[in-house]
Design a protein around this motif. Sequence first.
Motif, PDB file in Angstrom:
ATOM      1  N   CYS A 127      41.351  12.685   3.899  1.00 13.64           N
ATOM      2  CA  CYS A 127      40.962  13.548   5.022  1.00 13.64           C
ATOM      3  C   CYS A 127      39.669  13.008   5.608  1.00 13.64           C
ATOM      4  O   CYS A 127      38.621  13.063   4.945  1.00 13.64           O
ATOM      5  N   TYR A 128      39.749  12.512   6.843  1.00  9.23           N
ATOM      6  CA  TYR A 128      38.594  11.864   7.470  1.00  9.23           C
ATOM      7  C   TYR A 128      38.060  12.730   8.604  1.00  9.23           C
ATOM      8  O   TYR A 128      38.776  13.035   9.557  1.00  9.23           O
ATOM      9  N   ASP A 129      36.772  13.155   8.490  1.00  5.75           N
ATOM     10  CA  ASP A 129      36.117  13.959   9.513  1.00  5.75           C
ATOM     11  C   ASP A 129      35.462  13.006  10.510  1.00  5.75           C
ATOM     12  O   ASP A 129      34.492  12.322  10.181  1.00  5.75           O
ATOM     13  N   THR A 130      35.972  12.973  11.721  1.00  7.51           N
ATOM     14  CA  THR A 130      35.461  12.028  12.718  1.00  7.51           C
ATOM     15  C   THR A 130      34.059  12.394  13.200  1.00  7.51           C
ATOM     16  O   THR A 130      33.342  11.537  13.720  1.00  7.51           O
ATOM     17  N   THR A 131      33.656  13.644  13.026  1.00  8.52           N
ATOM     18  CA  THR A 131      32.319  14.064  13.464  1.00  8.52           C
ATOM     19  C   THR A 131      31.240  13.596  12.497  1.00  8.52           C
ATOM     20  O   THR A 131      30.248  12.969  12.892  1.00  8.52           O
ATOM     21  N   SER A 132      31.419  13.898  11.207  1.00  4.44           N
ATOM     22  CA  SER A 132      30.416  13.509  10.199  1.00  4.44           C
ATOM     23  C   SER A 132      30.675  12.129   9.610  1.00  4.44           C
ATOM     24  O   SER A 132      29.854  11.612   8.844  1.00  4.44           O
ATOM     25  N   MET A 133      31.829  11.537   9.966  1.00  5.39           N
ATOM     26  CA  MET A 133      32.233  10.214   9.468  1.00  5.39           C
ATOM     27  C   MET A 133      32.270  10.178   7.938  1.00  5.39           C
ATOM     28  O   MET A 133      31.809   9.234   7.293  1.00  5.39           O
ATOM     29  N   THR A 134      32.780  11.236   7.367  1.00  2.00           N
ATOM     30  CA  THR A 134      32.957  11.304   5.915  1.00  2.00           C
ATOM     31  C   THR A 134      34.420  11.565   5.602  1.00  2.00           C
ATOM     32  O   THR A 134      35.163  12.099   6.432  1.00  2.00           O
ATOM     33  N   ALA A 135      34.814  11.198   4.407  1.00  2.00           N
ATOM     34  CA  ALA A 135      36.217  11.332   4.014  1.00  2.00           C
ATOM     35  C   ALA A 135      36.318  11.834   2.584  1.00  2.00           C
ATOM     36  O   ALA A 135      35.420  11.612   1.760  1.00  2.00           O
ATOM     37  N   LYS A 136      37.426  12.499   2.288  1.00  2.00           N
ATOM     38  CA  LYS A 136      37.742  12.930   0.939  1.00  2.00           C
ATOM     39  C   LYS A 136      39.125  12.431   0.583  1.00  2.00           C
ATOM     40  O   LYS A 136      40.051  12.526   1.391  1.00  2.00           O
ATOM     41  N   CYS A 137      39.250  11.918  -0.632  1.00  2.00           N
ATOM     42  CA  CYS A 137      40.528  11.332  -1.054  1.00  2.00           C
ATOM     43  C   CYS A 137      41.143  12.161  -2.167  1.00  2.00           C
ATOM     44  O   CYS A 137      40.431  12.730  -3.009  1.00  2.00           O
ATOM     45  N   SER A 138      42.454  12.194  -2.207  1.00  2.00           N
ATOM     46  CA  SER A 138      43.157  12.967  -3.231  1.00  2.00           C
ATOM     47  C   SER A 138      43.013  12.351  -4.620  1.00  2.00           C
ATOM     48  O   SER A 138      43.259  13.025  -5.621  1.00  2.00           O
ATOM     49  N   CYS A 139      42.596  11.076  -4.717  1.00  2.00           N
ATOM     50  CA  CYS A 139      42.403  10.470  -6.041  1.00  2.00           C
ATOM     51  C   CYS A 139      41.127  10.979  -6.712  1.00  2.00           C
ATOM     52  O   CYS A 139      40.977  10.898  -7.924  1.00  2.00           O
ATOM     53  N   LYS A 140      40.173  11.463  -5.917  1.00  5.13           N
ATOM     54  CA  LYS A 140      38.940  12.110  -6.385  1.00  5.13           C
ATOM     55  C   LYS A 140      38.104  11.223  -7.301  1.00  5.13           C
ATOM     56  O   LYS A 140      37.415  11.725  -8.203  1.00  5.13           O
ATOM     57  N   LEU A 141      38.137   9.946  -7.064  1.00  4.19           N
ATOM     58  CA  LEU A 141      37.310   9.041  -7.860  1.00  4.19           C
ATOM     59  C   LEU A 141      35.827   9.289  -7.621  1.00  4.19           C
ATOM     60  O   LEU A 141      35.028   9.301  -8.559  1.00  4.19           O
ATOM     61  N   PHE A 142      35.451   9.502  -6.357  1.00  5.77           N
ATOM     62  CA  PHE A 142      34.034   9.715  -6.049  1.00  5.77           C
ATOM     63  C   PHE A 142      33.533  11.016  -6.657  1.00  5.77           C
ATOM     64  O   PHE A 142      32.429  11.075  -7.205  1.00  5.77           O
ATOM     65  N   GLU A 143      34.329  12.079  -6.585  1.00  9.90           N
ATOM     66  CA  GLU A 143      33.900  13.349  -7.149  1.00  9.90           C
ATOM     67  C   GLU A 143      33.723  13.267  -8.661  1.00  9.90           C
ATOM     68  O   GLU A 143      32.779  13.835  -9.219  1.00  9.90           O
ATOM     69  N   SER A 144      34.622  12.565  -9.338  1.00  6.31           N
ATOM     70  CA  SER A 144      34.599  12.565 -10.801  1.00  6.31           C
ATOM     71  C   SER A 144      33.674  11.514 -11.398  1.00  6.31           C
ATOM     72  O   SER A 144      33.109  11.720 -12.472  1.00  6.31           O
ATOM     73  N   LYS A 145      33.487  10.361 -10.691  1.00  6.33           N
ATOM     74  CA  LYS A 145      32.680   9.284 -11.271  1.00  6.33           C
ATOM     75  C   LYS A 145      31.550   8.789 -10.377  1.00  6.33           C
ATOM     76  O   LYS A 145      30.745   7.959 -10.801  1.00  6.33           O
ATOM     77  N   GLY A 146      31.491   9.262  -9.141  1.00  4.70           N
ATOM     78  CA  GLY A 146      30.388   8.875  -8.273  1.00  4.70           C
ATOM     79  C   GLY A 146      30.533   7.511  -7.639  1.00  4.70           C
ATOM     80  O   GLY A 146      29.574   6.999  -7.049  1.00  4.70           O
ATOM     81  N   ILE A 147      31.705   6.897  -7.739  1.00  5.08           N
ATOM     82  CA  ILE A 147      31.981   5.595  -7.123  1.00  5.08           C
ATOM     83  C   ILE A 147      33.003   5.821  -6.013  1.00  5.08           C
ATOM     84  O   ILE A 147      34.079   6.378  -6.264  1.00  5.08           O
ATOM     85  N   VAL A 148      32.680   5.404  -4.792  1.00  7.03           N
ATOM     86  CA  VAL A 148      33.603   5.610  -3.677  1.00  7.03           C
ATOM     87  C   VAL A 148      34.872   4.793  -3.910  1.00  7.03           C
ATOM     88  O   VAL A 148      34.827   3.649  -4.369  1.00  7.03           O
TER      89      VAL A 148
END
Length: 539
Positions: A332-353
């Motif tokens: 899910c890519y927000d074009t306004t803030s230029m941030t994205a979230k992925c269903s694999c959730k690697l960044f949330e769980s380990k802090g690596i994009v």
Amino acid sequence: MLVDQFGRLKALNPAFFFEYEVDEVGTLIRLFWTDASSRKNYGHFSDVVSFDSTYITNQYEYTFAPFTGVNHHMQSVFFGAGFLLHETEESYIWLFRSFLRAMCGIAPRVIITDECVRMKNAIEKILPNTTHRLCMWHIMEKVPGKVRPELRNDLVFYDRLKHCVWNSETPAEFEDRWQPFIIEFQLEDHEWFAKRYKLRATWIPAYFMDIHLAGLLRTTSISESANSFFKRFIRRKLTFVEFWLRFDTALKCQRQSELIADNTSEYTTSELLTSWEIERQGRALFTHEVFELFQAQVLAARDDCDVQQTENREGIKIMFVSDQYKKIREVCYDTTSMTAKCSCKLFESKGIVCRHIIRVLRGAKINELPSLYILKRWQKNCKRDIVYDGEGNVLEENLTDQVDIVVKRKIVAVRDKLEDLIQKSKRSMEGIEFLHNSLCGIELGLAQLVSTVPCNTQENEESCIGSVIPKDVTILTPKDINARGTCSRIKGHRDGARSGSGEKRRPGIHQKVARKCSICKEMAFHDARTCSKKQKTKQ
């Protein structure tokens, strides 16, 4: 003496923290300590804490319980430790409270421990907002002893179990895999598996994917790694002061390793494998160890990821990205803030994009990582920030007695001057004689200034330890102890096969071996102490 030593360290540096309790007869039952460096490290890396209470390091049978974390080089970092005489819920409550007091009331986001009801209850009471996670490795290691014999060596059984536990990415996915697994191997009435299923939210990775950095530690391996390191210096049959001397040396070695890694990251350069600016940015920001993980994601984004489909939903782009595992990820890519979230959730769980987000950012012509994806804890300069204690004082690591500093400087100056005089005078016998006679004159004058009392063994020990052996002991050690050692016994001839027979020794049975007696000169099952001829000679 250990408590006196801690008191001396606190006098030298008020940031040193320790607390202890004794029972009604004065026996030490609980002790906790941490120093300024450990408190600073906690200020930087308090996201995830591993707590292990399975290590005994002393002759009094106290449990050594260290708090361990992960630093910016993916190394073990020591936060503090305690000694517990009894592993009761009350003891754990006291220890966690002491830990919180030392860390200015800041609780970790995640704490990982072994499965222990007393520990669990203490965490719920003292750390109610901390996510408590159980060590997966210890749970999985118990499986062979819990299943029926025909499953113990069944590779298909273990493959299915690991696939269900380790590879499920959502709770729903785990549920869909667990029930068919239980039915397939006829475990519907298995009590142990039923209990593990009830506890699934405390140890299955799928239930921690949304918790910040909870995937950084899935086992207490970081604690066990630290314990393994400390065990190179520490043995079980030690007094407390002996333990402290060795532990302090080990801790200095651990911190020296971190300094070496800091220097390597700061003054050496990793090789770039792509022409992407995002990789160059990661190299400049992250430590070598973290950059290696990030670089692997950049390579996978370039070589293996493709955007299969795109949808627009109220300013949010939903992009479906495939990877080398043939799995479609939803970004899910927000074009306004230029941030994205992925269903694999690697960044949330380990802090690596992850590779999927990197691929989406690349497609959007964004050549640098947004600040959201640059965690302070992974950066080379993450420890440059000042850390304060609960009273607003700066935590300084190297506060020392100013008198000691002056004395040490004078000793160095005297040693250097004496070395210079030796080098100048050694070219002639007259010069050496003059220097020798002058030093003898100094020795006579020094004897009048400083009384020369020969040091005994106790004084030497006190000087080494840094505290005085007390005459009146008020903090006691337990009386009923079994001071077993942990050193591995050196294997001898009895551990191997019998000579000439090839038959191995059965475990637990000590077989006698004939030896040559120095009295009767015969190969027999006795020695010079029990030889019958020796007894006759005496008579």
